[in-house]
Structures are given as C-alpha cells and as structure tokens.
Design an enzyme around this catalytic site. Structure first.
Site, short mmCIF file in Angstrom:
data_model
loop_
_atom_site.label_atom_id
_atom_site.label_comp_id
_atom_site.label_asym_id
_atom_site.label_seq_id
_atom_site.Cartn_x
_atom_site.Cartn_y
_atom_site.Cartn_z
N SER A 144 -0.45 5.46 13.36
CA SER A 144 0.85 5.55 12.68
C SER A 144 1.64 6.68 13.34
O SER A 144 1.06 7.52 14.03
CB SER A 144 0.59 5.88 11.21
OG SER A 144 1.76 6.31 10.55
N TYR A 156 -3.67 10.87 4.57
CA TYR A 156 -3.20 9.83 5.51
C TYR A 156 -2.92 10.46 6.87
O TYR A 156 -3.34 9.95 7.91
CB TYR A 156 -1.95 9.16 4.94
CG TYR A 156 -1.51 7.91 5.68
CD1 TYR A 156 -2.24 6.72 5.58
CD2 TYR A 156 -0.35 7.91 6.48
CE1 TYR A 156 -1.83 5.57 6.25
CE2 TYR A 156 0.07 6.76 7.13
CZ TYR A 156 -0.67 5.59 7.02
OH TYR A 156 -0.25 4.45 7.68
P1 NAD Z 1 -1.18 -3.56 3.82
O1 NAD Z 1 -1.64 -2.73 2.66
O2 NAD Z 1 0.01 -4.41 3.65
O3 NAD Z 1 -2.38 -4.40 4.40
C1 NAD Z 1 -3.60 -3.75 4.71
C2 NAD Z 1 -4.75 -4.74 4.69
O4 NAD Z 1 -5.96 -3.99 4.90
C3 NAD Z 1 -4.90 -5.47 3.35
O5 NAD Z 1 -5.12 -6.84 3.56
C4 NAD Z 1 -6.11 -4.78 2.73
O6 NAD Z 1 -6.84 -5.62 1.84
C5 NAD Z 1 -6.92 -4.42 3.97
N1 NAD Z 1 -7.90 -3.38 3.69
C6 NAD Z 1 -7.69 -2.23 3.00
N2 NAD Z 1 -8.85 -1.55 2.91
C7 NAD Z 1 -9.78 -2.27 3.57
C8 NAD Z 1 -11.16 -2.10 3.84
N3 NAD Z 1 -11.84 -1.04 3.36
N4 NAD Z 1 -11.80 -3.02 4.56
C9 NAD Z 1 -11.15 -4.11 5.01
N5 NAD Z 1 -9.85 -4.35 4.78
C10 NAD Z 1 -9.18 -3.43 4.07
O7 NAD Z 1 -0.90 -2.50 5.01
P2 NAD Z 1 -0.11 -2.71 6.39
O8 NAD Z 1 1.22 -2.07 6.25
O9 NAD Z 1 -0.22 -4.10 6.85
O10 NAD Z 1 -0.97 -1.72 7.28
C11 NAD Z 1 -1.79 -2.13 8.37
C12 NAD Z 1 -2.08 -0.91 9.21
O11 NAD Z 1 -0.85 -0.39 9.72
C13 NAD Z 1 -2.73 0.25 8.43
O12 NAD Z 1 -3.69 0.88 9.24
C14 NAD Z 1 -1.55 1.19 8.17
O13 NAD Z 1 -1.96 2.51 7.99
C15 NAD Z 1 -0.78 0.99 9.46
N6 NAD Z 1 0.63 1.38 9.37
C16 NAD Z 1 1.45 0.83 8.43
C17 NAD Z 1 2.78 1.22 8.37
C18 NAD Z 1 3.73 0.66 7.34
O14 NAD Z 1 4.84 1.19 7.21
N7 NAD Z 1 3.39 -0.40 6.63
C19 NAD Z 1 3.28 2.15 9.30
C20 NAD Z 1 2.41 2.68 10.26
C21 NAD Z 1 1.09 2.27 10.29
#
Ligand code: NAD
Length: 265
Positions: A144, A156
């Site tokens: 991120s 985080y």
């Molecule tokens: P989200 O919450 O929409 O989806 C995350 C998915 O991960 C879900 O399906 C959830 O069930 C799964 N998950 C959570 N814990 C888990 C575990 N212990 N084992 C297996 N699966 C698990 O989140 P997102 O926005 O799609 O995020 C995806 C990645 O991108 C993450 O690593 C997040 O930190 C990163 N990210 C997101 C953003 C944002 O703004 N959304 C920005 C930068 C980075």
C-alpha cells in the site's frame, strides 16, 4: 506492448473472493490462466469460482486463512495435485482496523500482523517449491502507499512497511531460483475495504491525491499482471507505486489547495 498472456499458466490469488483480489483473479483467468482463488470467505470464493467457470474460464476456489500454516499446506497440496506447478502467486489478502495506536489492542495488532505480514511470509515459504517447478515464475505482494508513507493506523502502516521489506529480502533469496518478487503500493482503491471506511474518508483522500480520485481495481490489476508477466522479466525487489501521485506530491497538492482557499477568503 502486447497484453500479458497466461495461457497454460497456474496462478494463485489470495483474498480473491472480493475487492481487488476478485478483479485480479478474473483478469488472470481471462488472460488464459488456471486461477486458484483463495479466501477466508468460503461461500463467496466458491461462488466466484463457479461464476468464472460458467464463463468458460479455468478457476478453482479454495478456503484459506493466509495466517494459518495448515491451510497453506492444504492449498499447496491441492495446487500440486493439479500438476502444473505454480507460475504466479499474488499475495493480496489484507485487513485494516483503522484505529490509532492508543486504541489498538495487542490481539488486534497480532491479527493485522498475522494476516498482512505472516500471511505473505507463509505464502512465499509454502509455494516456493511449486514456483521453482514452474520457473521462471513470479510473486506479487500487495502492500500500500501505507508501506511508503504513514497511514493514521499504526498496525496497518507497520504491516505494509513490513511487506515492502519482506518482498526485497525474498527477492534476493529467490533470485537464484528464477522467482521474481515485487511489491505494489496502491493508494485508495474502490473496493469493499474502502467503502467500509468512516464517512468522509473517501472525499478526504481524493483531496490529497493529485489525480483527485481513487483507483479502479482493474487499474491496479493491470500492474499486477504486468509484474507477473515476462514483460517484467528483469524486475525483482521493486516497489511499484500506483497512487495517482499521492507519494510524489500529495503534501504539495494539499498545500496548494489550502493556500488557494486562504487566498480566496
Ligand atoms: P477487501 O476487504 O475489499 O478484500 C480483501 C479480501 O481479503 C476479502 O475477500 C477478504 O475475505 C480476504 N481476506 C481477509 N483476511 C483474509 C485471510 N486471513 N485469509 C484469506 N483471505 C482474507 O480489500 P481490498 O481493498 O480488495 O484489499 C486487497 C489488498 O489491497 C489488501 O492487501 C489491502 O491492504 C490492499 N490495499 C487496498 C487499498 C484500498 O484502498 N482498498 C489500498 C492499498 C492497498
């Protein structure tokens, strides 16, 4: 440059039931890969697997808690049984608690670290032999902008900085195995994780991002597919930001906006 192709390739995407992971999984499947979609949400991930197969794509769904070593052993055995090794591992699963340091309990800290950091450590460790079998192969770790600058959520932030370091260290260790390891650092993306944030979060973030908007998940998936493909064949240990200019000049951008508001008073 032609679209990356993944025909006859085997790809695993964690946290693939929804959000960014689901879009990445679909994109790999459309590009011809057999996608192993893994997630803690068993019903949702099975539904996604069925819907990809209904579209004529190659997909297998798995229940996986990335923080659970026994779950990784089962997943690796299942991928191994499919017989093609593993060409790409996308460590995408991640969680956020959105709490300041003084309100974060030790158990919350431990859970964030075990999913966001140990989950990636375990994924790389357990998938290595399958990745060696398919080499040259690639790992993409989803960090991120919170792994480049600070987020107002210390668990985080610490976890995403750890992903950046872990990626670089693994890149060194795995280079002799012909496994490339890179991290991607997005700013705000339109996913359920962002939609669940408190009121005002998205608007405030947009105001900090020079491009003035969040990323669409497919814009981030494009970069993941690039890093996983032969187009990135000389990239390993790299941190790739995809942030609308946030880490380049979010501060200057915000200062200019505030300054204009002050001048207009
Ligand atoms: P989200 O919450 O929409 O989806 C995350 C998915 O991960 C879900 O399906 C959830 O069930 C799964 N998950 C959570 N814990 C888990 C575990 N212990 N084992 C297996 N699966 C698990 O989140 P997102 O926005 O799609 O995020 C995806 C990645 O991108 C993450 O690593 C997040 O930190 C990163 N990210 C997101 C953003 C944002 O703004 N959304 C920005 C930068 C980075």
């Amino acid at each position: 440059m032609t679209e990356p192709k993944f025909r006859n390739k085997s790809v695993c995407v964690t946290g693939g039931a929804r959000g960014l992971g689901a879009v990445i999984a679909r994109r790999f499947a459309i590009a011809g890969a057999h996608v192993h979609v893994a997630d803690l949400l068993d019903e949702e991930v099975q539904a996604l697997g069925r819907s990809l197969r209904d579209e004529g794509l190659l997909a297998t769904a798995h229940r996986l808690d990335v923080a659970d070593e026994a779950d990784w052993e089962k997943l690796v055995a299942a991928i191994d049984a499919a017989g093609a090794g593993l060409d790409v591992l996308v460590n995408n699963a991640g969680i956020i608690i959105r709490k300041p340091l003084m309100q974060t309990s030790k158990s919350e800290w431990d859970r964030v670290m075990s999913v966001n950091v140990a989950g990636i450590f375990l994924g790389m460790k357990h998938c290595r032999s399958l990745l060696v079998e398919a080499a040259p192969s690639a790992i993409v770790n989803v960090s991120s902008t919170a792994g480049i600058i600070a987020h107002d959520d210390p668990s985080y932030t610490a976890s995403k900085w750890a992903v950046r370091g872990l990626t670089k260290s693994a890149a060194l260790e795995f280079s002799a195995d012909r496994i490339r390891v890179n991290s991607i650092h997005p700013a705000m993306i339109a996913t359920p994780l962002t939609f669940a944030a408190p009121e005002g979060h998205m608007e405030a973030n947009r105001a900090m991002i020079p491009m003035g908007r969040e990323a669409r998940p497919d814009e981030i998936a494009n970069i993941v597919l690039f890093l996983a493909s032969d187009h990135a064949s000389f990239m390993t240990g790299s941190e790739v930001t995809a942030d609308g200019g946030l880490t380049t000049g979010g501060v200057a951008h915000a200062r200019k906006r505030v300054q204009t508001e002050i001048q207009q008073r």
